[in-house]
Design a protein around this motif. Structure first.
Motif, PDB file in Angstrom:
ATOM      1  N   ALA A 134      -2.076   5.257  -7.572  1.00 54.97           N
ATOM      2  CA  ALA A 134      -1.282   6.297  -8.227  1.00 54.97           C
ATOM      3  C   ALA A 134      -1.177   7.552  -7.359  1.00 54.97           C
ATOM      4  CB  ALA A 134      -1.901   6.666  -9.576  1.00 54.97           C
ATOM      5  N   CYS A 135      -1.985   7.666  -6.334  1.00 56.42           N
ATOM      6  CA  CYS A 135      -1.947   8.836  -5.448  1.00 56.42           C
ATOM      7  C   CYS A 135      -0.714   8.775  -4.548  1.00 56.42           C
ATOM      8  CB  CYS A 135      -3.211   8.898  -4.599  1.00 56.42           C
ATOM      9  SG  CYS A 135      -4.720   9.064  -5.578  1.00 56.42           S
ATOM     10  N   ASP A 136      -0.126   9.924  -4.313  1.00 57.93           N
ATOM     11  CA  ASP A 136       1.110  10.003  -3.537  1.00 57.93           C
ATOM     12  C   ASP A 136       0.820   9.900  -2.040  1.00 57.93           C
ATOM     13  OD1 ASP A 136       3.619  10.486  -2.510  1.00 57.93           O
ATOM     14  OD2 ASP A 136       3.710  12.572  -3.157  1.00 57.93           O
ATOM     15  N   ASN A 137       1.265   8.812  -1.417  1.00 57.63           N
ATOM     16  CA  ASN A 137       1.118   8.677   0.033  1.00 57.63           C
ATOM     17  C   ASN A 137       2.480   8.574   0.725  1.00 57.63           C
ATOM     18  OD1 ASN A 137       1.917   6.057  -0.585  1.00 57.63           O
ATOM     19  ND2 ASN A 137       0.330   5.076   0.628  1.00 57.63           N
ATOM     20  N   ASN A 138       3.522   9.026   0.047  1.00 56.32           N
ATOM     21  CA  ASN A 138       4.874   8.892   0.594  1.00 56.32           C
ATOM     22  C   ASN A 138       5.201   9.880   1.707  1.00 56.32           C
ATOM     23  OD1 ASN A 138       5.639   6.728  -1.087  1.00 56.32           O
ATOM     24  ND2 ASN A 138       5.867   8.153  -2.783  1.00 56.32           N
ATOM     25  N   ARG A 139       4.506  11.016   1.769  1.00 55.17           N
ATOM     26  CA  ARG A 139       4.829  12.016   2.784  1.00 55.17           C
ATOM     27  C   ARG A 139       3.709  12.233   3.783  1.00 55.17           C
ATOM     28  NH1 ARG A 139       5.279  16.891  -0.549  1.00 55.17           N
ATOM     29  NH2 ARG A 139       3.537  15.803  -1.341  1.00 55.17           N
ATOM     30  N   VAL A 140       2.743  11.354   3.845  1.00 57.13           N
ATOM     31  CA  VAL A 140       1.563  11.592   4.669  1.00 57.13           C
ATOM     32  C   VAL A 140       1.847  11.639   6.168  1.00 57.13           C
ATOM     33  CG1 VAL A 140      -0.063  10.717   2.974  1.00 57.13           C
ATOM     34  CG2 VAL A 140       0.873   9.160   4.677  1.00 57.13           C
ATOM     35  N   PHE A 141       2.912  11.007   6.617  1.00 56.92           N
ATOM     36  CA  PHE A 141       3.208  11.022   8.049  1.00 56.92           C
ATOM     37  C   PHE A 141       3.945  12.284   8.463  1.00 56.92           C
ATOM     38  CE2 PHE A 141       2.965   6.400   7.135  1.00 56.92           C
ATOM     39  CZ  PHE A 141       1.802   6.179   7.834  1.00 56.92           C
ATOM     40  N   MET A 180       0.824  -1.207   0.000  1.00 55.50           N
ATOM     41  CA  MET A 180       0.000   0.000   0.000  1.00 55.50           C
ATOM     42  C   MET A 180       0.859   1.258   0.000  1.00 55.50           C
ATOM     43  SD  MET A 180      -3.377  -0.869   2.220  1.00 55.50           S
ATOM     44  CE  MET A 180      -4.135   0.679   1.789  1.00 55.50           C
ATOM     45  N   VAL A 181       1.646   1.391  -1.041  1.00 54.68           N
ATOM     46  CA  VAL A 181       2.446   2.594  -1.270  1.00 54.68           C
ATOM     47  C   VAL A 181       2.211   3.037  -2.708  1.00 54.68           C
ATOM     48  CG1 VAL A 181       4.229   2.065   0.445  1.00 54.68           C
ATOM     49  CG2 VAL A 181       4.489   1.243  -1.888  1.00 54.68           C
ATOM     50  N   SER A 182       2.492   4.286  -2.975  1.00 53.05           N
ATOM     51  CA  SER A 182       2.278   4.844  -4.302  1.00 53.05           C
ATOM     52  C   SER A 182       2.972   3.994  -5.369  1.00 53.05           C
ATOM     53  CB  SER A 182       2.815   6.272  -4.336  1.00 53.05           C
ATOM     54  OG  SER A 182       2.552   6.871  -5.561  1.00 53.05           O
ATOM     55  N   GLN A 183       2.230   3.685  -6.447  1.00 54.30           N
ATOM     56  CA  GLN A 183       2.725   2.825  -7.516  1.00 54.30           C
ATOM     57  C   GLN A 183       2.467   3.488  -8.866  1.00 54.30           C
ATOM     58  OE1 GLN A 183       4.141  -0.208  -6.950  1.00 54.30           O
ATOM     59  NE2 GLN A 183       3.699  -0.276  -4.774  1.00 54.30           N
ATOM     60  N   PRO A 184       3.244   3.167  -9.890  1.00 58.10           N
ATOM     61  CA  PRO A 184       2.959   3.679 -11.231  1.00 58.10           C
ATOM     62  C   PRO A 184       1.851   2.851 -11.892  1.00 58.10           C
ATOM     63  CG  PRO A 184       4.956   2.362 -11.265  1.00 58.10           C
ATOM     64  CD  PRO A 184       4.508   2.434  -9.827  1.00 58.10           C
ATOM     65  N   VAL A 185       0.622   3.240 -11.682  1.00 63.61           N
ATOM     66  CA  VAL A 185      -0.544   2.482 -12.138  1.00 63.61           C
ATOM     67  C   VAL A 185      -0.943   2.889 -13.551  1.00 63.61           C
ATOM     68  CG1 VAL A 185      -2.989   1.993 -11.674  1.00 63.61           C
ATOM     69  CG2 VAL A 185      -1.414   2.331  -9.788  1.00 63.61           C
ATOM     70  N   ASP A 186      -1.244   1.887 -14.369  1.00 61.53           N
ATOM     71  CA  ASP A 186      -1.897   2.139 -15.643  1.00 61.53           C
ATOM     72  C   ASP A 186      -3.388   2.088 -15.328  1.00 61.53           C
ATOM     73  OD1 ASP A 186      -3.240   1.964 -18.072  1.00 61.53           O
ATOM     74  OD2 ASP A 186      -1.710   0.706 -19.011  1.00 61.53           O
ATOM     75  N   ALA A 187      -4.010   3.266 -15.155  1.00 60.70           N
ATOM     76  CA  ALA A 187      -5.391   3.343 -14.684  1.00 60.70           C
ATOM     77  C   ALA A 187      -6.377   2.701 -15.653  1.00 60.70           C
ATOM     78  CB  ALA A 187      -5.772   4.792 -14.420  1.00 60.70           C
ATOM     79  N   ASP A 188      -6.137   2.807 -16.947  1.00 59.45           N
ATOM     80  CA  ASP A 188      -7.056   2.215 -17.920  1.00 59.45           C
ATOM     81  C   ASP A 188      -7.019   0.689 -17.886  1.00 59.45           C
ATOM     82  OD1 ASP A 188      -7.977   4.692 -18.827  1.00 59.45           O
ATOM     83  OD2 ASP A 188      -6.343   4.853 -20.275  1.00 59.45           O
ATOM     84  N   ARG A 217      -1.040  18.388   5.261  1.00 56.54           N
ATOM     85  CA  ARG A 217      -1.569  18.784   3.951  1.00 56.54           C
ATOM     86  C   ARG A 217      -1.376  17.674   2.925  1.00 56.54           C
ATOM     87  NH1 ARG A 217       0.714  24.871   3.651  1.00 56.54           N
ATOM     88  NH2 ARG A 217      -0.777  25.784   5.102  1.00 56.54           N
ATOM     89  N   ALA A 218      -0.227  17.017   2.986  1.00 55.32           N
ATOM     90  CA  ALA A 218       0.025  15.895   2.076  1.00 55.32           C
ATOM     91  C   ALA A 218      -0.959  14.769   2.346  1.00 55.32           C
ATOM     92  CB  ALA A 218       1.456  15.394   2.225  1.00 55.32           C
ATOM     93  N   GLN A 219      -1.287  14.559   3.607  1.00 55.87           N
ATOM     94  CA  GLN A 219      -2.245  13.520   3.970  1.00 55.87           C
ATOM     95  C   GLN A 219      -3.632  13.870   3.434  1.00 55.87           C
ATOM     96  OE1 GLN A 219      -2.895  12.957   8.214  1.00 55.87           O
ATOM     97  NE2 GLN A 219      -2.864  10.747   7.901  1.00 55.87           N
ATOM     98  N   GLN A 220      -4.023  15.117   3.558  1.00 58.61           N
ATOM     99  CA  GLN A 220      -5.332  15.547   3.050  1.00 58.61           C
ATOM    100  C   GLN A 220      -5.383  15.452   1.522  1.00 58.61           C
ATOM    101  OE1 GLN A 220      -5.469  19.432   4.816  1.00 58.61           O
ATOM    102  NE2 GLN A 220      -6.293  18.673   6.748  1.00 58.61           N
ATOM    103  N   TYR A 232      -4.881   3.863   3.343  1.00 56.99           N
ATOM    104  CA  TYR A 232      -3.832   4.165   2.363  1.00 56.99           C
ATOM    105  C   TYR A 232      -3.125   5.474   2.671  1.00 56.99           C
ATOM    106  CZ  TYR A 232      -1.655   4.889  -2.223  1.00 56.99           C
ATOM    107  OH  TYR A 232      -0.754   5.110  -3.235  1.00 56.99           O
ATOM    108  N   CYS A 233      -3.876   6.459   3.157  1.00 59.68           N
ATOM    109  CA  CYS A 233      -3.308   7.790   3.380  1.00 59.68           C
ATOM    110  C   CYS A 233      -2.900   8.045   4.824  1.00 59.68           C
ATOM    111  CB  CYS A 233      -4.293   8.856   2.914  1.00 59.68           C
ATOM    112  SG  CYS A 233      -4.586   8.799   1.134  1.00 59.68           S
ATOM    113  N   GLY A 234      -2.896   7.018   5.640  1.00 59.11           N
ATOM    114  CA  GLY A 234      -2.342   7.147   6.979  1.00 59.11           C
ATOM    115  C   GLY A 234      -3.301   7.563   8.060  1.00 59.11           C
ATOM    116  N   TYR A 235      -4.587   7.638   7.760  1.00 56.78           N
ATOM    117  CA  TYR A 235      -5.573   7.875   8.806  1.00 56.78           C
ATOM    118  C   TYR A 235      -5.973   6.524   9.359  1.00 56.78           C
ATOM    119  CZ  TYR A 235      -6.354  12.550   6.838  1.00 56.78           C
ATOM    120  OH  TYR A 235      -6.214  13.823   6.376  1.00 56.78           O
TER     121      TYR A 235
END
Length: 137
Positions: free
Chosen positions: A57-64, A14-22, A68-71, A107-110
């Motif tokens: 694909a959403c950035d969750n690397n700095r949420v801790f 559960m960390v940010s990944q390079p996702v092919d959304a389609d 603001r990054a978490q939001q 995923y976002c640390g809440y």
């Protein structure tokens, strides 16, 4: 045996990944370690995870470190998750919103259960510990 290689693939961390959304896929490189020798990465060592949610694909690397990054992560995640659920015709139907909110909270640390950020960090560490244990086998 000497002719078969058994591979156990861990869940996508559960960390940010390079996702092919389609295509809803994430690529990963597989390496084999045998007697302290690691295999070379090449085209044959690519593994594709399928059915991956677009919110990866959403950035969750700095949420801790930054509220603001978490939001921003949660907003990105919730939007991507709900859009993805409707796009694939999810069986969750009316539950998609609450499922996505719960998933994005994790995923976002809440903590969706009120136990704070330490529980989320511990869960991520345990996921990676399991991934590393499997890789070492």
């Amino acid at each position: 045996s000497d002719t078969t290689l058994r591979c156990v693939v861990p869940a996508v961390p559960m960390v940010s990944q390079p996702v092919d959304a389609d295509a809803r896929t994430v690529g990963a490189t597989v390496s084999v370690v045998l007697q302290a020798r690691r295999s070379d990465a090449n085209d044959a060592s690519v593994l594709t995870y399928t059915g991956v949610g677009a919110y990866y694909a959403c950035d969750n690397n700095r949420v801790f470190a930054d509220q603001r990054a978490q939001q921003a992560c949660f907003k990105c995640c919730r939007t991507a998750c709900i859009t993805d659920q409707f796009k694939v015709g999810s069986s969750l139907k009316g539950q998609a919103y609450s499922w996505c909110e719960d998933r994005c909270s994790q995923y976002c640390g809440y903590s969706s259960r009120g136990r704070g950020r330490r529980l989320v960090r511990l869960r991520r560490l345990l996921e990676w510990r399991d991934v590393l244990k499997e890789a070492a086998r």
